[in-house]
Design a protein around this motif. Structure first.
Motif, short mmCIF file in Angstrom:
data_model
loop_
_atom_site.label_atom_id
_atom_site.label_comp_id
_atom_site.label_asym_id
_atom_site.label_seq_id
_atom_site.Cartn_x
_atom_site.Cartn_y
_atom_site.Cartn_z
N ALA A 47 -21.24 -3.23 4.39
CA ALA A 47 -20.58 -4.39 4.99
C ALA A 47 -21.55 -5.20 5.84
CB ALA A 47 -19.40 -3.92 5.85
N ALA A 48 -22.54 -4.55 6.43
CA ALA A 48 -23.50 -5.25 7.27
C ALA A 48 -24.73 -5.69 6.52
CB ALA A 48 -23.90 -4.36 8.45
N ALA A 49 -25.28 -4.84 5.65
CA ALA A 49 -26.60 -5.08 5.06
C ALA A 49 -26.58 -5.17 3.55
CB ALA A 49 -27.57 -3.97 5.48
N GLY A 50 -25.41 -5.09 2.92
CA GLY A 50 -25.35 -5.14 1.47
C GLY A 50 -25.69 -6.50 0.91
N PRO A 51 -25.98 -6.57 -0.41
CA PRO A 51 -26.35 -7.86 -1.02
C PRO A 51 -25.18 -8.81 -1.18
CG PRO A 51 -26.27 -6.12 -2.67
CD PRO A 51 -26.07 -5.45 -1.36
N GLY A 52 -23.96 -8.32 -1.05
CA GLY A 52 -22.80 -9.18 -1.20
C GLY A 52 -21.55 -8.36 -1.44
N PRO A 53 -20.43 -9.02 -1.76
CA PRO A 53 -19.19 -8.28 -2.03
C PRO A 53 -19.35 -7.32 -3.20
CG PRO A 53 -18.75 -10.62 -1.71
CD PRO A 53 -20.23 -10.48 -1.80
N ASP A 54 -18.63 -6.20 -3.13
CA ASP A 54 -18.72 -5.18 -4.17
C ASP A 54 -17.31 -4.65 -4.43
OD1 ASP A 54 -19.69 -3.40 -6.00
OD2 ASP A 54 -20.21 -1.87 -4.52
N ALA A 55 -17.01 -4.35 -5.69
CA ALA A 55 -15.69 -3.85 -6.04
C ALA A 55 -15.55 -2.39 -5.60
CB ALA A 55 -15.46 -3.97 -7.54
N MET A 56 -14.38 -2.04 -5.12
CA MET A 56 -14.10 -0.64 -4.78
C MET A 56 -14.03 0.19 -6.04
SD MET A 56 -11.26 -0.88 -1.75
CE MET A 56 -11.60 -1.71 -0.19
N ASP A 57 -14.30 1.48 -5.91
CA ASP A 57 -14.18 2.39 -7.03
C ASP A 57 -13.25 3.53 -6.64
OD1 ASP A 57 -15.68 3.97 -5.34
OD2 ASP A 57 -17.54 3.77 -6.48
N ALA A 58 -13.18 4.54 -7.50
CA ALA A 58 -12.28 5.66 -7.24
C ALA A 58 -12.66 6.41 -5.98
CB ALA A 58 -12.28 6.61 -8.44
N GLY A 59 -13.93 6.43 -5.62
CA GLY A 59 -14.36 7.10 -4.40
C GLY A 59 -13.80 6.44 -3.15
N ASP A 60 -13.50 5.14 -3.23
CA ASP A 60 -12.91 4.44 -2.10
C ASP A 60 -11.39 4.53 -2.10
OD1 ASP A 60 -15.40 3.38 -1.11
OD2 ASP A 60 -15.37 2.01 -2.82
N LEU A 61 -10.78 4.60 -3.29
CA LEU A 61 -9.34 4.52 -3.40
C LEU A 61 -8.65 5.88 -3.40
CD1 LEU A 61 -9.15 1.72 -6.13
CD2 LEU A 61 -8.95 1.46 -3.66
N ALA A 62 -9.30 6.91 -3.93
CA ALA A 62 -8.67 8.22 -4.04
C ALA A 62 -8.57 8.89 -2.68
CB ALA A 62 -9.47 9.10 -5.00
N GLU A 63 -7.41 9.50 -2.42
CA GLU A 63 -7.21 10.20 -1.16
C GLU A 63 -7.60 11.67 -1.25
OE1 GLU A 63 -3.16 9.63 -0.16
OE2 GLU A 63 -3.33 7.46 0.15
N SER A 64 -7.77 12.19 -2.45
CA SER A 64 -8.19 13.58 -2.64
C SER A 64 -8.97 13.67 -3.93
CB SER A 64 -6.98 14.52 -2.68
OG SER A 64 -6.14 14.21 -3.77
N TYR A 65 -9.67 14.79 -4.11
CA TYR A 65 -10.50 14.92 -5.33
C TYR A 65 -9.62 15.07 -6.57
CZ TYR A 65 -9.63 19.99 -5.27
OH TYR A 65 -9.06 21.23 -5.30
N GLU A 66 -8.35 15.53 -6.41
CA GLU A 66 -7.47 15.62 -7.57
C GLU A 66 -7.12 14.24 -8.12
OE1 GLU A 66 -6.46 19.20 -4.95
OE2 GLU A 66 -6.76 17.05 -4.68
N LYS A 67 -7.07 13.22 -7.25
CA LYS A 67 -6.69 11.88 -7.68
C LYS A 67 -7.89 11.04 -8.14
CE LYS A 67 -2.71 11.69 -4.56
NZ LYS A 67 -2.05 10.96 -3.45
N TYR A 68 -9.10 11.60 -7.98
CA TYR A 68 -10.28 10.81 -8.31
C TYR A 68 -10.35 10.50 -9.80
CZ TYR A 68 -15.17 9.50 -8.91
OH TYR A 68 -16.33 8.85 -9.25
N ASP A 69 -10.23 11.51 -10.65
CA ASP A 69 -10.38 11.30 -12.09
C ASP A 69 -9.32 10.37 -12.67
OD1 ASP A 69 -12.68 12.83 -12.26
OD2 ASP A 69 -11.59 14.70 -12.62
N PRO A 70 -8.02 10.52 -12.32
CA PRO A 70 -7.04 9.56 -12.85
C PRO A 70 -7.30 8.12 -12.43
CG PRO A 70 -5.92 11.52 -12.02
CD PRO A 70 -7.35 11.62 -11.60
N ILE A 71 -7.67 7.92 -11.17
CA ILE A 71 -7.95 6.55 -10.71
C ILE A 71 -9.19 6.01 -11.38
CG2 ILE A 71 -8.62 5.17 -8.70
CD1 ILE A 71 -6.83 6.90 -6.99
#
Length: 348
Positions: free
Chosen positions: A111-135
């Motif tokens: 957010a401070a030093a990145g090259p610009g906006p970036d899309a979220m992925d499953a690592g950002d959206l999943a609340e647990s490792y069980e939900k990672y693969d489906p997302i």
């Protein structure tokens, strides 16, 4: 009897109405030399922020849940009471916890030093490792469009800042009329106010994350360097501008760029350390309070003797820190004090 002569003097409105001197601020500010110095300070600040962003952002890789770091080699303390399946589940849960912490720190850096906006992925959206693969599968199949996250707040050049729609297009109604929709107050506070106080927002951005306990060690060092670079630049530029303004107001004279910069160079340490001095005082008080806390933990002696005799000192230390922090609010006026009086950082 001869009549007495009355001498009529010109009325000096600045003596009769001294508050009108405030209007000279516009005259003092509209000076090409001061504006040139301010523009140079903005550019110098952006250059330092850009270089620091490239260095620190390039030195850290984006944490990935499928990497070996969080895979089968992830180490936790073995528990004989658990079955192999329970142990593997516990290991994955602990690995997921570490991964989410690492990803959160990386998101702060992005957010401070990145090259610009970036899309979220499953690592950002999943609340647990069980939900990672489906997302993750939904994102790959394009059945789920993840939102984007901001990036590069301290990596943008001044001309790349988002300052809202063009004022002419806004006034003429070509890009919407927020005052007609009944949301003028919200639009003014959420969209326009950050633009109006942009210098303050950009200065406080690294300070907020520097003091946040969720930032992480390496990120905190990055924000510390950003803050120090900002202070270093504006100690020079702000000192020169306030010196030129002080001389112009006090003597009605103007000084050149070279003379004002030489004045700042001879007192640069005072200009640079003036905003840091209150923080050093607070740090010293915090260390003393921590030492007091260690004595307070001694059984019996700490409860009766240390608490009884030392508690007033703790209250006084808190009051002193509050007074120092209130003085820190007037940080820009510190430069004006040194420029006008030639004093040191303690006086400022």
């Amino acid at each position: 009897m001869a009549e007495e002569k009355v001498e009529v003097r010109d009325v000096n409105f600045r003596q009769v109405l001294p508050w009108t001197e405030l209007f000279r601020g516009f005259q003092v500010a509209l000076d090409p030399k001061k504006l040139l110095l301010a523009a140079a300070g903005i550019l110098m600040t952006a250059v330092g922020w850009y270089l620091l962003a490239i260095i620190f952002y390039g030195s850290q890789a984006k944490p990935n849940w499928n990497s070996a770091e969080y895979g089968q080699d992830f180490r936790i303390k073995e528990d004989p009471a658990l079955t192999p399946d329970q142990f593997n589940a516990k290991k994955k849960a602990e690995a997921w916890k570490v991964f989410r912490e690492d990803r959160r720190k990386w998101n702060i850096l992005h957010a401070a030093a990145g090259p610009g906006p970036d899309a979220m992925d499953a690592g950002d959206l999943a609340e647990s490792y069980e939900k990672y693969d489906p997302i993750n599968a939904s994102i790959l199949n394009k059945t789920l469009i993840p939102p984007s996250k901001n990036g590069g707040a301290l990596r943008l050049w001044p001309w790349e800042e988002n300052r809202g729609p063009n004022p002419y297009l806004l006034v003429t109604g070509q890009v919407g009329k927020p005052w007609d929709a009944g949301h003028f107050g919200g639009w003014l506070l959420s969209d326009q106010l950050p633009v109006l106080i942009e210098p303050l927002v950009k200065f406080l951005y690294p300070v907020v994350y520097l003091l946040s306990p969720k930032t992480g060690g390496l990120n905190r060092f990055y924000f510390l360097l950003v803050t120090l670079w900002t202070l270093a630049v504006w100690a020079l530029v702000g000192g020169a501008i306030t010196r030129m303004a002080a001389v112009q107001i006090a003597r009605g004279d103007k000084v050149g760029l070279a003379e004002s910069i030489r004045f700042v160079a001879s007192r640069y340490l005072s200009f640079f350390s003036a905003p840091i001095f209150p923080l050093v005082v607070i740090l010293f008080a915090v260390v003393l309070l921590c030492i007091y806390g260690l004595f307070f933990m001694i059984p019996v002696v700490g409860d009766i003797l240390v608490a009884g005799l030392g508690w007033p000192l703790v209250l006084l230390a808190g009051l002193a820190m509050a007074v120092v922090l209130v003085g820190l609010v007037g940080w820009p006026m510190m430069y004006a004090t040194i420029s006008a009086e030639g004093s040191d950082s303690f006086d400022a």
